[in-house]
Design an enzyme around this catalytic site. Structure first.
Site, PDB file in Angstrom:
ATOM      1  N   ASP A   1       0.660  -6.975 -10.553  1.00  0.00           N
ATOM      2  CA  ASP A   1      -0.347  -6.658 -11.574  1.00  0.00           C
ATOM      3  C   ASP A   1      -0.799  -5.205 -11.398  1.00  0.00           C
ATOM      4  O   ASP A   1      -0.834  -4.415 -12.344  1.00  0.00           O
ATOM      5  CB  ASP A   1      -1.529  -7.631 -11.376  1.00  0.00           C
TER       6      ASP A   1
ATOM      7  N   ASP B   1       0.841  -1.210   0.000  1.00  0.00           N
ATOM      8  CA  ASP B   1       0.000   0.000   0.000  1.00  0.00           C
ATOM      9  C   ASP B   1       0.871   1.253   0.000  1.00  0.00           C
ATOM     10  O   ASP B   1       0.596   2.227  -0.715  1.00  0.00           O
ATOM     11  CB  ASP B   1      -0.982   0.001   1.186  1.00  0.00           C
TER      12      ASP B   1
END
Ligand code: NAD
Length: 378
Positions: free
Chosen positions: A255, A231
């Protein structure tokens, strides 16, 4: 003069696919022929069907014969697959299953996604120009394990009548170690820094990822290893992207983070990628090269597709499959020169600026290669 270290012919399987795939691949083949004529490479090119084109011809998104050819090739050059014509098919028979099957069968566990900013195109990014000028990040995404592949997974109705779905995120230490090694090897040829990204604070797989990345890092004392939570990495990519050199991370985080990094550059049509089975093989290693964009059905057949992402994917093949880093540098330099000279396909042209076609953009790259190689024998 760029020396070709290996005079044998390289076997290249070319899979143009759907939409703009055939247009950008045919132009990249012209660049390959330039390297044959001017630099002494020999490519044995075989063309095959993948995606919707394969479904139309055979009923399958890729046939076993094509998969076998891919495994036996030195490199696969892939265009793009998919389009509205095949959108209604069940998931297992959709065009995208062709590339997934190739990745799995070829065991292409390291997906290399460079995010490089062209200074002449800084305005195309949504991020402030000073944050991305000179940006050159390499994201190494683990691509054959993790939550996209681990079992069990299901979408079912539970005993209480509630629909529920679940996936499993699993990694072995071997799966983590090999992709980390790829990242460290790459960093050695760059600025010598690897940032390993995980969620070690909340996930068991994250804790193992961090442990194994640290163990692999100990074998590369010349490379500086740092760790970051996924994050925070997403935030840092937007706030201060130039702090990164090589990022290595799992399938799911990779991804997402690689798309975010690509978006920083603002030029989808320019970005290449490589999927490798290993950099440290002594013999032939399996590899697949493709642009990061899709089949762009909205512009297919109009001559507007930007071929640069595919041409630079061939450049990555020169570097990683054909033992020719000098030739890869030459091709990247030619592309930079073309972009710097203001040649633009519509996707990267500012409003009101005249744009060139897919073929004309390739003409410009070939002309730049000629200029940069006055000694070329053509
Ligand atoms: P896309 O990348 O095909 O297109 C997004 C936008 O970018 C479109 O406006 C398109 O015109 C433009 N664009 C993309 N590549 C370009 C290029 N080289 N030059 C100029 N403009 C370019 O993504 P999408 O529209 O979400 O998907 C279209 C199809 O491609 C879908 O069927 C999708 O499943 C498939 N797809 C395939 C791959 C792959 O083959 N690896 C990857 C992503 C999407």
């Amino acid at each position: 003069m760029v020396a070709v270290s290996d005079s044998r012919a390289f076997r290249v399987l070319v899979l143009p696919g759907d939409g703009i795939g055939p247009e950008i691949i045919s132009q990249t083949l012209r660049v390959m022929r330039w390297f044959e004529a001017a630099r002494g490479f020999r490519f044995e090119v075989v063309e095959g069907l993948a995606g919707g084109a394969s479904i139309d011809a055979t009923g399958e998104p890729i046939t076993q014969a094509v998969v076998d050819q891919a495994v036996a090739s030195d490199a696969v050059l892939f265009g793009a697959v998919g389009g509205p014509k095949w959108d209604a098919l069940p998931r297992a028979r959709r065009p995208e299953m062709g590339i997934l099957r190739l990745r799995q069968t070829m065991d292409l566990y390291a997906n290399l996604r460079p995010a490089v900013c062209f200074d002449e195109l800084l305005d195309a990014s949504a991020v402030k120009p000073e944050l991305i000028a000179g940006l050159d990040i390499m994201i190494v995404r683990e691509a054959t394990a993790g939550v996209y592949f681990s079992l069990p997974r299901a979408n079912e109705t539970g005993p209480d009548g509630q629909r529920r779905a679940y996936d499993t995120q699993a990694y072995t230490e071997a799966e983590i170690a090999r992709v980390c090694r790829t990242a460290f090897e790459l960093a050695r040829g760059r600025s010598g820094r690897v940032c390993s990204v995980d969620k070690a604070n909340v996930m068991e797989t994250g804790a193992l990822w961090r442990t194994v990345a640290t163990e692999v890092g100990a074998q590369y004392p010349d490379v500086a290893l740092s760790h970051m939570y996924a994050d925070n990495c997403a935030m840092q990519l937007v706030r201060r992207p130039k702090q990164f050199d090589v990022i290595v991370t799992d399938n799911l985080f990779g991804d997402i983070l690689s798309d975010a990094a690509a978006a920083l550059t603002g030029s989808l049509g320019l970005l290449p990628s490589a999927s490798l089975a290993g950099l440290d093989h002594t013999g032939r290693s399996r590899a697949l090269y493709e642009p990061i964009h899709g089949s762009a059905p909205d512009i297919a057949g109009t001559g507007k597709a930007n071929p640069i992402g595919t041409i630079l994917s061939f450049g990555m093949a020169l570097r990683h499959s054909f033992n020719a880093p000098g030739a890869a540098d030459l091709l990247e330099q030619a592309v930079r020169r073309v972009v710097a000279s203001g040649v633009r396909t519509p996707d990267i042209a500012a409003p009101g600026v005249a744009a060139v076609s897919t073929i004309q953009m390739t003409d410009a790259v070939l002309a730049a290669l000629d200029t940069l190689s006055p000694d070329a024998k053509r």
